[in-house]
Scaffold this active site. Structure first.
Site, PDB file in Angstrom:
ATOM      1  CB  CYS A 271       7.348  -1.525   4.797  1.00 26.40           C
ATOM      2  SG  CYS A 271       5.805  -2.214   4.135  1.00 26.40           S
TER       3      CYS A 271
ATOM      4  CE1 TYR B 217      -1.500  -1.730   2.812  1.00 27.09           C
ATOM      5  CE2 TYR B 217       0.558  -2.704   2.059  1.00 27.09           C
ATOM      6  CZ  TYR B 217      -0.397  -2.524   3.044  1.00 27.09           C
ATOM      7  OH  TYR B 217      -0.249  -3.138   4.256  1.00 27.09           O
TER       8      TYR B 217
END
Length: 421
Positions: A164, A244
């Protein structure tokens, strides 16, 4: 060295190519194969990729193909960056959950589950075909939801590591602010994919001075603006959550916001239309500035670093990756997939030790891990009941009436991608 990129027709790909071109001494690629079923799109991306290599004098050969088996044959590493259903499916993931008062997002909540259900069977099929042609190849997964997809790959016995770009984005940001090189910045990055916190920012390595308190004191307002969270939240936590976490810390606020504007998928689809038109220009020989707005910043550098280490080259010894927990977080099963700093080499990724976590963090990590386990079971075995249970277990849902409504919508919008529906 041969690398294959499955999903090579993505508008992301020139970001990856740029990294391969600039860092060719770290990762000396002789052959790069871009694999994608969308032949017309693939040729546009492939043409730009060749021009980027030619501009810097990279000797590597770039091949484009829609034949997966031929593309991955003999590859030393295979990067996965596919999107099953394209932006149209993403647009659905970001909209129908709002009808039930839940966040619409492509990697978490109900939308994230839908993406996992579409993606896991496809990725496992690809991985099996890679294993048939080259069982020693490493699979680097950048396909979301990375944690669930990587866990599926590892449980099926594949040589896989998840990647990621959240951590490398923070690393590059703080290296610039502190006036040091990125390699000097070591993050105490802990959690699950898209559910992580920076507990420390250390200069020089894992044992270096932690300058996070200074960063929060001097740059807290800017960080808060970037994360769209109140400065007071960062001060009280004393850590930096990934962006997030806003879906968890400000869920209702986010749902209200999402109901007043076009989906991110709609924005990206328009951006992709413009990017593909640019890629078709034979004079273009570098990644366009617009690509930075597409997302995936520094993905190329993280991918080069990881591939170089896995294949025995000059990658960094410590990298943030997604891999098996194996006791790193003692409150999780060993086969949970976590996102942490790890020692990376030819034998894969071994997580570094992590200090004991406050229940504020370990509780949420445990909760989402339980959801991910149920989500993977639903992706592997199908069935309305498994979908419902995964949704009911998710901390952003957790109510039976919402879970029922979301289950119906998820199946209705994804029937063409669900073999059991």
């Amino acid at each position: 060295m041969k690398l294959a990129v499955v999903g090579g027709g993505s508008t992301y790909t020139p970001e990856l190519i740029d990294g391969f071109a600039r860092l060719r001494e770290v990762l000396p690629i002789e052959e790069l194969v871009l694999v994608d079923p969308a032949a017309e799109r693939l040729e546009l991306v492939g043409g730009l990729a060749r021009r980027i290599f030619a501009k810097v004098g990279h000797p590597g050969r770039i091949v484009t193909t829609s034949d997966l088996d031929a593309g991955v044959e003999g590859a030393d590493a295979v990067l996965l960056q596919l999107r099953v259903g394209g932006q149209a499916a993403r647009n659905q993931d970001e909209t129908w959950p709002l009808e039930c008062g839940c966040v619409g997002q492509e990697t978490t909540g109900a939308g994230g589950l839908a993406k996992a259900l579409r993606t896991v069977p496809v990725v496992l099929d690809i991985a099996e075909r890679v294993r048939r042609t080259n069982p020693d190849a490493w699979i680097i997964d950048f396909t979301n939801p990375v944690g669930i997809v990587t866990r599926a790959l590892l449980q099926a016995g594949h040589k896989a590591v998840g990647l990621c770009n959240v951590a490398i984005g923070f690393q590059r940001r703080w290296a610039s602010a502190l006036g040091v090189t990125p390699s000097q910045v070591h993050l105490d990055h802990v959690g699950l994919n898209h559910l992580t916190w920076e507990f420390g920012v250390r200069i020089g390595g894992p044992e270096g001075e932690n300058v996070l308190p200074k960063i929060l004191a001097e740059g807290g307002d800017e960080l808060a603006d970037m994360l769209k969270l109140p400065r007071s939240v960062l001060d009280r936590l004393g850590v930096v959550p990934s962006y997030y976490l806003r879906y968890f810390y400000a869920h209702d606020e986010v749902v209200r916001e999402l109901g007043t504007k076009p989906s991110r998928a709609a924005e990206v689809a328009e951006m992709e239309r413009q990017l593909l038109a640019m890629y078709g220009d034979p004079a273009l020989d570098e990644k366009p500035e617009l690509l930075a707005k597409r997302g995936g910043a520094y993905y190329s550098e993280a991918a080069v670093d990881l591939a170089a280490s896995l294949l025995g080259g000059g990658g960094s010894p410590h990298q943030v990756v997604n891999t098996y927990n194996n006791g790193t977080l003692p409150f999780l099963p060993d086969d949970a997939v976590i996102e942490v700093q790890a020692q990376v080499g030819r034998d894969g990724a071994t997580p570094l030790a992590v200090p004991a976590l406050d229940p504020l963090y370990s509780g949420l990590i445990s909760h989402v891990t339980a959801y991910e386990d149920l989500a993977l079971q639903a992706a592997l075995h199908g069935g309305r009941d498994r979908v419902f249970k995964a949704l009911l277990a998710h901390p952003l849902i957790g109510q039976y009436d919402a879970a029922e409504g979301l289950t119906d919508r998820l199946i209705a919008h994804n029937r063409e991608h669900l073999a059991w529906a």
